[in-house]
Design a protein around this motif. Structure first.
Motif, PDB file in Angstrom:
ATOM      1  N   LEU A  60       0.844  -1.184   0.000  1.00 58.44           N
ATOM      2  CA  LEU A  60       0.000   0.000   0.000  1.00 58.44           C
ATOM      3  C   LEU A  60       0.889   1.248   0.000  1.00 58.44           C
ATOM      4  O   LEU A  60       1.825   1.342   0.789  1.00 58.44           O
ATOM      5  CB  LEU A  60      -0.887  -0.026   1.250  1.00 58.44           C
ATOM      6  N   THR A  61       0.599   2.202  -0.903  1.00 61.89           N
ATOM      7  CA  THR A  61       1.479   3.362  -1.025  1.00 61.89           C
ATOM      8  C   THR A  61       0.754   4.701  -0.919  1.00 61.89           C
ATOM      9  O   THR A  61       1.399   5.734  -0.778  1.00 61.89           O
ATOM     10  CB  THR A  61       2.274   3.302  -2.340  1.00 61.89           C
ATOM     11  N   SER A  62      -0.602   4.688  -0.966  1.00 59.89           N
ATOM     12  CA  SER A  62      -1.329   5.951  -0.877  1.00 59.89           C
ATOM     13  C   SER A  62      -2.780   5.690  -0.497  1.00 59.89           C
ATOM     14  O   SER A  62      -3.402   4.752  -1.000  1.00 59.89           O
ATOM     15  CB  SER A  62      -1.280   6.695  -2.217  1.00 59.89           C
ATOM     16  N   VAL A  63      -3.303   6.538   0.407  1.00 57.29           N
ATOM     17  CA  VAL A  63      -4.737   6.552   0.744  1.00 57.29           C
ATOM     18  C   VAL A  63      -5.147   8.020   0.836  1.00 57.29           C
ATOM     19  O   VAL A  63      -4.866   8.693   1.830  1.00 57.29           O
ATOM     20  CB  VAL A  63      -5.040   5.836   2.067  1.00 57.29           C
ATOM     21  N   VAL A  64      -5.767   8.517  -0.220  1.00 56.97           N
ATOM     22  CA  VAL A  64      -6.082   9.944  -0.318  1.00 56.97           C
ATOM     23  C   VAL A  64      -7.582  10.164  -0.218  1.00 56.97           C
ATOM     24  O   VAL A  64      -8.381   9.481  -0.873  1.00 56.97           O
ATOM     25  CB  VAL A  64      -5.551  10.530  -1.643  1.00 56.97           C
ATOM     26  N   SER A  65      -7.976  11.148   0.587  1.00 56.02           N
ATOM     27  CA  SER A  65      -9.375  11.549   0.701  1.00 56.02           C
ATOM     28  C   SER A  65      -9.796  12.318  -0.543  1.00 56.02           C
ATOM     29  O   SER A  65      -9.140  13.282  -0.941  1.00 56.02           O
ATOM     30  CB  SER A  65      -9.559  12.430   1.936  1.00 56.02           C
ATOM     31  N   LYS A  66     -10.899  11.907  -1.173  1.00 58.07           N
ATOM     32  CA  LYS A  66     -11.437  12.645  -2.308  1.00 58.07           C
ATOM     33  C   LYS A  66     -12.008  13.996  -1.858  1.00 58.07           C
ATOM     34  O   LYS A  66     -12.029  14.967  -2.628  1.00 58.07           O
ATOM     35  CB  LYS A  66     -12.545  11.820  -2.974  1.00 58.07           C
ATOM     36  N   LYS A  67     -12.448  14.067  -0.621  1.00 59.89           N
ATOM     37  CA  LYS A  67     -13.069  15.285  -0.105  1.00 59.89           C
ATOM     38  C   LYS A  67     -12.045  16.407   0.080  1.00 59.89           C
ATOM     39  O   LYS A  67     -12.260  17.548  -0.346  1.00 59.89           O
ATOM     40  CB  LYS A  67     -13.766  14.980   1.228  1.00 59.89           C
ATOM     41  N   SER A  68     -10.908  16.096   0.697  1.00 57.50           N
ATOM     42  CA  SER A  68      -9.949  17.138   1.076  1.00 57.50           C
ATOM     43  C   SER A  68      -8.617  17.043   0.352  1.00 57.50           C
ATOM     44  O   SER A  68      -7.832  17.996   0.377  1.00 57.50           O
ATOM     45  CB  SER A  68      -9.686  17.061   2.586  1.00 57.50           C
ATOM     46  N   GLY A  69      -8.326  15.888  -0.267  1.00 61.71           N
ATOM     47  CA  GLY A  69      -7.019  15.673  -0.855  1.00 61.71           C
ATOM     48  C   GLY A  69      -5.963  15.262   0.152  1.00 61.71           C
ATOM     49  O   GLY A  69      -4.783  15.125  -0.197  1.00 61.71           O
ATOM     50  N   TYR A  70      -6.356  15.036   1.396  1.00 66.62           N
ATOM     51  CA  TYR A  70      -5.392  14.681   2.442  1.00 66.62           C
ATOM     52  C   TYR A  70      -4.882  13.260   2.230  1.00 66.62           C
ATOM     53  O   TYR A  70      -5.642  12.337   1.952  1.00 66.62           O
ATOM     54  CB  TYR A  70      -6.041  14.800   3.824  1.00 66.62           C
ATOM     55  N   GLU A  71      -3.562  13.095   2.377  1.00 63.16           N
ATOM     56  CA  GLU A  71      -2.922  11.785   2.304  1.00 63.16           C
ATOM     57  C   GLU A  71      -2.826  11.197   3.711  1.00 63.16           C
ATOM     58  O   GLU A  71      -2.150  11.739   4.584  1.00 63.16           O
ATOM     59  CB  GLU A  71      -1.526  11.918   1.694  1.00 63.16           C
ATOM     60  N   PHE A  72      -3.514  10.084   3.939  1.00 65.39           N
ATOM     61  CA  PHE A  72      -3.505   9.447   5.247  1.00 65.39           C
ATOM     62  C   PHE A  72      -2.269   8.586   5.471  1.00 65.39           C
ATOM     63  O   PHE A  72      -1.871   8.361   6.620  1.00 65.39           O
ATOM     64  CB  PHE A  72      -4.754   8.570   5.421  1.00 65.39           C
ATOM     65  N   LEU A  73      -1.658   8.091   4.401  1.00 57.57           N
ATOM     66  CA  LEU A  73      -0.572   7.123   4.539  1.00 57.57           C
ATOM     67  C   LEU A  73       0.784   7.817   4.510  1.00 57.57           C
ATOM     68  O   LEU A  73       1.011   8.729   3.710  1.00 57.57           O
ATOM     69  CB  LEU A  73      -0.649   6.084   3.418  1.00 57.57           C
ATOM     70  N   TRP A  74       1.672   7.374   5.382  1.00 55.89           N
ATOM     71  CA  TRP A  74       3.060   7.833   5.388  1.00 55.89           C
ATOM     72  C   TRP A  74       3.679   7.621   4.010  1.00 55.89           C
ATOM     73  O   TRP A  74       3.487   6.575   3.388  1.00 55.89           O
ATOM     74  CB  TRP A  74       3.823   7.058   6.449  1.00 55.89           C
ATOM     75  N   GLN A  75       4.444   8.598   3.535  1.00 59.74           N
ATOM     76  CA  GLN A  75       4.975   8.543   2.179  1.00 59.74           C
ATOM     77  C   GLN A  75       6.413   8.039   2.067  1.00 59.74           C
ATOM     78  O   GLN A  75       7.052   8.186   1.019  1.00 59.74           O
ATOM     79  CB  GLN A  75       4.809   9.910   1.518  1.00 59.74           C
ATOM     80  N   GLY A  76       6.919   7.436   3.123  1.00 61.53           N
ATOM     81  CA  GLY A  76       8.161   6.687   3.012  1.00 61.53           C
ATOM     82  C   GLY A  76       9.409   7.520   2.816  1.00 61.53           C
ATOM     83  O   GLY A  76      10.254   7.165   1.995  1.00 61.53           O
ATOM     84  N   ASN A  77       9.562   8.591   3.569  1.00 61.89           N
ATOM     85  CA  ASN A  77      10.772   9.406   3.493  1.00 61.89           C
ATOM     86  C   ASN A  77      11.984   8.542   3.852  1.00 61.89           C
ATOM     87  O   ASN A  77      12.120   8.094   4.991  1.00 61.89           O
ATOM     88  CB  ASN A  77      10.651  10.581   4.466  1.00 61.89           C
ATOM     89  N   PRO A  78      12.902   8.295   2.898  1.00 60.56           N
ATOM     90  CA  PRO A  78      14.017   7.391   3.178  1.00 60.56           C
ATOM     91  C   PRO A  78      14.981   7.910   4.229  1.00 60.56           C
ATOM     92  O   PRO A  78      15.766   7.132   4.792  1.00 60.56           O
ATOM     93  CB  PRO A  78      14.703   7.239   1.809  1.00 60.56           C
ATOM     94  N   GLU A  79      14.955   9.214   4.520  1.00 60.10           N
ATOM     95  CA  GLU A  79      15.820   9.748   5.565  1.00 60.10           C
ATOM     96  C   GLU A  79      15.318   9.360   6.950  1.00 60.10           C
ATOM     97  O   GLU A  79      16.054   9.476   7.935  1.00 60.10           O
ATOM     98  CB  GLU A  79      15.914  11.267   5.447  1.00 60.10           C
TER      99      GLU A  79
END
Length: 285
Positions: free
Chosen positions: A21-40
């Motif tokens: 799983l790499t993305s879970v975005v709200s259609k209402k607000s555009g908010y991304e619920f899932l961590w986006q994997g910052n390699p740092e």
């Protein structure tokens, strides 16, 4: 390659590699619920843990008097999967044994993971099929990471009295010691120091759900644990995410078992049968 599914509420992306799983975005607000994997900080997002969870003693185990090697959390997260089926609001992937897996895990299997949407909820179903003429032993776990802030809370749906198992920070093995997390309480607050001793590993959770609640907005992730016998909760200390990890299995302790079939928390699957495990998450704002 990323495969997307969507409905009127959510747009969800799943990578074919690792069926992660790499993305879970709200259609209402555009908010991304899932961590986006910052390699740092931590490059993962939602790895699938199979056929082990956590670390083995010396990254090895014995099965039928033969020694095999498996790295932490197993191989499913680091292999390409095949697309099995796709619709507008659901997608399935399959991983099967191959020459590489048989060297470290001598079983023939199908592991199928199906992601499906219903309104503002995501369901993730895991199916393990034993294709052998003998019993098959494995562990299976989920590891999704959700964006959060320090001060956000994790709220169980029942009062809980829970201790966490301490972890050897050098070898990632369970220690015999525990320390208290909740005492007839429901709420864990995410602090910058809560994961200094690694993950919280909880056993005997009564609640069916745990909800990640934002301190600064109405956002909620209500997570159905799927009757898993263990629950891991983890993040890199101070990081802006938290992993909610239902586990059917657990990492090794310092006590070496004579055979993989005796491993703590191990699942046993009889020939030509299947094991199913599903977690669900409802996203609200």
């Amino acid at each position: 390659m990323i495969h997307y599914i969507e409905n009127d509420f959510l747009k969800v992306g799943v990578k074919e590699f690792g069926a992660e799983l790499t993305s879970v975005v709200s259609k209402k607000s555009g908010y991304e619920f899932l961590w986006q994997g910052n390699p740092e900080i931590w490059s993962g997002q939602s790895p699938i843990l199979f056929p082990i969870i956590g670390r083995l003693i010396n990254d090895s185990y014995t099965l039928d008097s033969k020694v095999y090697s498996l790295e932490k959390h197993g191989f499913a997260r680091k292999l390409p999967w095949s697309l099995k089926a796709k619709a507008e609001d659901s997608v399935s992937f399959i991983l099967t044994e191959n020459e590489q897996t048989l060297k470290s895990y001598p079983y023939c299997f199908d592991l199928i993971v199906t992601f499906s949407l219903e309104k503002n909820s995501l369901s993730v179903k895991h199916t393990v099929i034993n294709k052998n003429k003998r019993d098959m032993y494995f562990s299976l776990g989920a590891h999704p990471a959700f964006n959060c802030e320090i001060g956000d809370t994790l709220v169980f749906d029942e009062n809980e009295t829970l201790d966490t198992i301490k972890i050897d920070l050098e070898k990632s093995l369970r220690l015999p010691d525990t320390y208290p997390v909740l005492r007839n309480e429901r709420t864990i607050t995410v602090t910058k120091d809560i994961f200094n001793e690694d993950a919280l590993i909880l056993k005997g959770v009564k609640s069916k759900r745990i909800t990640l609640e934002s301190k600064s907005s109405a956002r909620r992730v209500s997570f159905d644990l799927g009757n898993s016998p263990y629950l891991g909760i983890w993040a890199k200390p101070g990081a802006p995410y938290v992993c909610i990890e239902p586990w059917c299995g657990v990492n090794d302790s310092r006590e070496r078992k004579a055979d993989f079939s005796q491993k703590d928390g191990i699942q046993k699957l009889t020939p030509d049968s299947e094991f199913n495990f599903t977690w669900k998450a409802e996203f609200t704002e």
